[in-house]
Design an enzyme around this catalytic site. Sequence first.
Site, PDB file in Angstrom:
ATOM      1  N   ASP A   1      18.063  20.901 118.765  1.00 13.28           N
ATOM      2  CA  ASP A   1      18.721  22.123 118.320  1.00 13.28           C
ATOM      3  C   ASP A   1      20.221  21.914 118.523  1.00 13.28           C
ATOM      4  O   ASP A   1      20.671  21.693 119.646  1.00 13.28           O
ATOM      5  CB  ASP A   1      18.212  23.302 119.159  1.00 13.28           C
TER       6      ASP A   1
ATOM      7  N   TYR B   1      27.562  35.127 107.324  1.00 10.19           N
ATOM      8  CA  TYR B   1      27.666  33.796 106.722  1.00 10.19           C
ATOM      9  C   TYR B   1      29.100  33.506 106.305  1.00 10.19           C
ATOM     10  O   TYR B   1      29.650  32.446 106.621  1.00 10.19           O
ATOM     11  CB  TYR B   1      26.735  33.735 105.512  1.00 10.19           C
TER      12      TYR B   1
ATOM     13  N   LYS C   1      31.295  30.611 108.117  1.00 10.62           N
ATOM     14  CA  LYS C   1      31.750  29.492 107.291  1.00 10.62           C
ATOM     15  C   LYS C   1      33.274  29.486 107.150  1.00 10.62           C
ATOM     16  O   LYS C   1      33.898  28.410 107.131  1.00 10.62           O
ATOM     17  CB  LYS C   1      31.086  29.542 105.915  1.00 10.62           C
TER      18      LYS C   1
END
Length: 275
Positions: free
Chosen positions: A68, A176, A180
């Site tokens: 992970d 998101y 990002k």
Amino acid sequence: MNLADTFSVAGRAAIVTGGASGLGLAFAEVLAAHGASVTLLDMDAAALEREVTRLVAEGHDVQGAQLDVTDRAALDAAFDAVAGRQGRLDIVFANAGIDPGPGFATLSPAGERVDAHRIEAAEDAPWLKVVDLSLNAVFYSIRAAARHMRPRGTGSIVVTTSVSALRPAPALNASYAAAKSGAAQLVRAAAIELAQDNVRVNAIAPGPFVTNIGQGHIRDPEVQKRFAAGVPMGRVALPDEVKPLALYLASDASSFVTGQQIAIDGGASLPAARF
């Protein structure tokens, strides 16, 4: 200048996070096909075993490790293991990501609003999970890469951001775009710091590609049509289409390129055309 030599990554040691599927697998494939020793890091043990076995059978120098990427200790250990085994670490693709879930509007051309996904209804846990994987883990990967690249005075780090870092999509959760965009700015900050040590840091910002993210919903032809409606080139992309750009950024072909975020999106990040 011999362009074939310039694009070569033969003999170089590479790590690709999230490398067992989608764009990560495409990155691993193109690096391996051009002579790099590639280690795939991924949480999906079955996919990892399948793809490593396939690539080795094709004659490539490929290994895999399940982990992970948000586990800092495990990630550091994996990077140390690769550098120790290979005697170097030249290329890192910080690619692992996660489907952020739906945004406040549907993907349809009309973009109907969805009350249940309004920002005031958002819960902490999904937000933190996306930020942890798509931003924090990028930092962990860049940090681990720098520890091995800076002393040798060479290296290329490539981060997978998104067209959402340039133009947020109402159909995707706001976490998101935030993660990002943060990753894109981190790329610039790291590039400034590491430039004096000849370590380059860049980002690839993909638009809609046919991958398994989000349970592979984009593999549905009808979903593809809806995505394509927002792309000036009128279609979605296949993972193989990212390979030339990945090889460019990993190799000496991009020796004077750092701190850049290059969109590969069919024009999706451009303003909407009005006719």
